[in-house]
Design an enzyme around this catalytic site. Structure first.
Site, PDB file in Angstrom:
ATOM      1  N   SER A  22       0.712  -1.129  -0.103  1.00 43.32           N
ATOM      2  CA  SER A  22       0.052  -0.108  -0.027  1.00 43.32           C
ATOM      3  C   SER A  22       0.832   1.063  -0.001  1.00 43.32           C
ATOM      4  O   SER A  22       1.903   1.345   0.844  1.00 43.32           O
ATOM      5  CB  SER A  22      -0.951   0.067   0.997  1.00 43.32           C
ATOM      6  N   CYS A 131      -0.259   4.195  10.467  1.00 50.16           N
ATOM      7  CA  CYS A 131       0.452   5.000   9.758  1.00 50.16           C
ATOM      8  C   CYS A 131       1.070   6.030  10.703  1.00 50.16           C
ATOM      9  O   CYS A 131       0.555   6.527  11.699  1.00 50.16           O
ATOM     10  CB  CYS A 131      -0.282   5.909   8.723  1.00 50.16           C
ATOM     11  N   THR A 194       5.747   1.393   8.392  1.00 50.94           N
ATOM     12  CA  THR A 194       7.221   2.101   8.538  1.00 50.94           C
ATOM     13  C   THR A 194       7.277   2.442   9.920  1.00 50.94           C
ATOM     14  O   THR A 194       6.400   2.590  10.919  1.00 50.94           O
ATOM     15  CB  THR A 194       7.030   3.318   7.747  1.00 50.94           C
ATOM     16  N   GLY A 218      12.481   0.128   3.470  1.00 51.24           N
ATOM     17  CA  GLY A 218      13.387  -0.062   2.665  1.00 51.24           C
ATOM     18  C   GLY A 218      14.362  -1.247   3.433  1.00 51.24           C
ATOM     19  O   GLY A 218      13.962  -1.552   4.523  1.00 51.24           O
TER      20      GLY A 218
HETATM   21  C1  LIG Z   1       5.710   6.379   0.068  1.00 56.12           C
HETATM   22  C2  LIG Z   1       5.009   5.344   0.811  1.00 56.12           C
HETATM   23  C3  LIG Z   1       3.640   5.580   1.156  1.00 56.12           C
HETATM   24  C4  LIG Z   1       2.907   4.565   1.773  1.00 56.12           C
HETATM   25  N1  LIG Z   1       1.468   4.621   2.207  1.00 56.12           N
HETATM   26  C5  LIG Z   1       0.881   3.769   2.956  1.00 56.12           C
HETATM   27  C6  LIG Z   1      -0.517   3.779   3.075  1.00 56.12           C
HETATM   28  O1  LIG Z   1      -1.223   4.349   2.501  1.00 56.12           O
HETATM   29  N2  LIG Z   1      -1.161   2.813   3.652  1.00 56.12           N
HETATM   30  C7  LIG Z   1      -0.323   1.860   4.443  1.00 56.12           C
HETATM   31  O2  LIG Z   1      -0.849   0.987   5.124  1.00 56.12           O
HETATM   32  N3  LIG Z   1       0.927   1.618   4.436  1.00 56.12           N
HETATM   33  C8  LIG Z   1       1.552   2.650   3.845  1.00 56.12           C
HETATM   34  N4  LIG Z   1       3.059   2.669   3.387  1.00 56.12           N
HETATM   35  C9  LIG Z   1       3.820   1.520   4.344  1.00 56.12           C
HETATM   36  C10 LIG Z   1       4.226   0.358   2.942  1.00 56.12           C
HETATM   37  O3  LIG Z   1       2.962  -0.130   2.608  1.00 56.12           O
HETATM   38  C11 LIG Z   1       5.097  -0.544   3.667  1.00 56.12           C
HETATM   39  O4  LIG Z   1       4.425  -1.159   4.827  1.00 56.12           O
HETATM   40  C12 LIG Z   1       6.357  -0.133   4.095  1.00 56.12           C
HETATM   41  O5  LIG Z   1       7.014   0.735   3.293  1.00 56.12           O
HETATM   42  C13 LIG Z   1       7.423  -1.247   4.457  1.00 56.12           C
HETATM   43  O6  LIG Z   1       7.589  -2.019   3.376  1.00 56.12           O
HETATM   44  P1  LIG Z   1       8.893  -1.699   2.291  1.00 56.12           P
HETATM   45  O7  LIG Z   1      10.034  -1.558   2.960  1.00 56.12           O
HETATM   46  O8  LIG Z   1       8.885  -2.765   1.322  1.00 56.12           O
HETATM   47  O9  LIG Z   1       8.509  -0.343   1.557  1.00 56.12           O
HETATM   48  C14 LIG Z   1       3.875   3.855   2.568  1.00 56.12           C
HETATM   49  C15 LIG Z   1       5.042   3.535   2.396  1.00 56.12           C
HETATM   50  C16 LIG Z   1       5.722   4.313   1.286  1.00 56.12           C
HETATM   51  C17 LIG Z   1       7.254   4.423   1.420  1.00 56.12           C
END
Ligand SMILES: Cc1cc2nc3c(=O)[nH]c(=O)nc-3n(C[C@H](O)[C@H](O)[C@H](O)COP(=O)(O)O)c2cc1C
Length: 314
Positions: A22, A131, A194, A218
């Site tokens: 997401s 969030c 995050t 990341g």
């Molecule tokens: C730019 C951005 C926007 C995000 N928006 C959402 C969101 O709308 N809802 C949500 O549950 N998580 C959101 N996340 C979190 C990601 O879905 C994910 O949980 C988090 O980035 C960890 O995974 P990754 O390291 O593969 O990015 C967002 C992350 C990023 C980087």
């Protein structure tokens, strides 16, 4: 021979365990010219409130060592526009859609869930109670066991869709939140969102993000996320969707062995928007090599004597 990549999260069957995370894949349609959306295990769409939101002003993204910091502030088109404008084409393209929903109150989560329950083409509801960069909602619920329970129970009452609360890593004992979610009727949990974090411009002595703080994602967060998935796996037996820094097929496998039934990929898809085939092929090759199905891999972590001692002392 190609192995069985399919997995199930409650009543939701995924053709493979790899889901777009997401907030990192828009509403999916933005990528439809580049990516065959039906090839993905699923798409978790950008978080939706009841109404449209603008999000925070820029700067909203900062690069960090092995990761990124964001404070988008949940910009979105609102659930009703999503249902009329985005769901029909997603359905036609054969996408499996997990709708990520947000609320400033328990009632808002329930109202959004009710609207989506009536819509055609929703595979599951992912409840964003985690969030880190909005004032109302978000971590307010996800950092409280009672808040987690309340949101999940309220949504559970109004829908038969699979309900998957998304847990925050910004707590001491993440497994207790998985237990609270399960007890409130969740079909699964997803983790991690995050990590609350901050970056400062030393010349101006101001935060680099307009919001001051944001969420770190990341590869930098991956080992912590793997540990949290492992801890949740030991505490609950509902399916877990794991994420945090996945950038290769090996990373997908690591999360699944730790206990994730499926995974989500976010930040790495900004680096390589075509990452999906590479991940799916890599997992398939591994399963071929080991003569396993994807479902066999889930929670298949082996402990030797040395590891068992560590695990019991943790
Ligand atoms: C730019 C951005 C926007 C995000 N928006 C959402 C969101 O709308 N809802 C949500 O549950 N998580 C959101 N996340 C979190 C990601 O879905 C994910 O949980 C988090 O980035 C960890 O995974 P990754 O390291 O593969 O990015 C967002 C992350 C990023 C980087």
């Amino acid at each position: 021979m190609s192995r069985d990549l399919s997995v199930a999260i409650g009543g939701l069957r995924l053709s493979n365990p790899i889901i777009a995370a997401s907030g990192c894949f828009g509403y999916g349609l933005e990528y439809a010219d580049l990516v065959d959306l039906s090839r993905l295990g699923g798409i978790a769409v950008k978080g939706l409130f009841l109404e449209e939101r603008e999000g925070h002003p820029p700067p909203r993204i900062v690069e960090t060592p092995s990761g990124m910091l964001n404070a988008i502030g949940l910009q979105g088109i609102g659930v009703r526009r999503f249902v009329t404008e985005k769901l029909p084409p997603l359905r036609n393209l054969g996408a499996t859609v997990l709708v990520n929903i947000c609320g400033s109150s328990v009632e808002e989560y329930a109202e959004i869930a009710r609207i989506l329950d009536d819509a055609e083409g929703v595979g599951a509801l992912e409840l964003n109670i985690s969030c880190p960069n909005i004032e109302a909602g978000g971590m307010m619920f996800g950092c409280s066991l009672q808040g987690t329970h309340q949101v999940v129970a309220a949504v559970r009452r109004v829908t038969r869709l699979p309900v998957i609360p998304k847990l925050t890593p910004n707590v001491t004992d993440v497994a207790s939140f998985a237990v609270a979610a399960r007890d409130a009727g969740a079909d699964g949990v997803s983790l991690v969102n995050t990590f609350l974090a901050m970056a400062i411009d030393v010349e101006t002595r101001r935060p680099k993000l307009s919001n001051g703080m944001g969420g770190l994602s990341g590869p930098a967060i991956r080992p912590i996320a793997v540990r949290m998935v492992h801890q949740c796996r030991q505490a609950v037996d509902i399916p877990i969707i794991g994420m945090g820094g996945i950038a290769s097929a090996g990373d997908v496998l690591e999360f699944m062995i730790a206990g994730a039934t499926a995974v989500q990929v976010g930040t790495a898809s900004f680096v390589d928007p075509l990452i999906w085939e590479r991940l799916i092929d890599g997992v398939e090759r591994y399963l071929d090599r080991h003569g396993m199905r994807a479902a066999d891999l889930v929670g298949s972590l082996e402990f030797g004597e040395r590891d068992a001692a560590w695990n019991s002392s943790s």
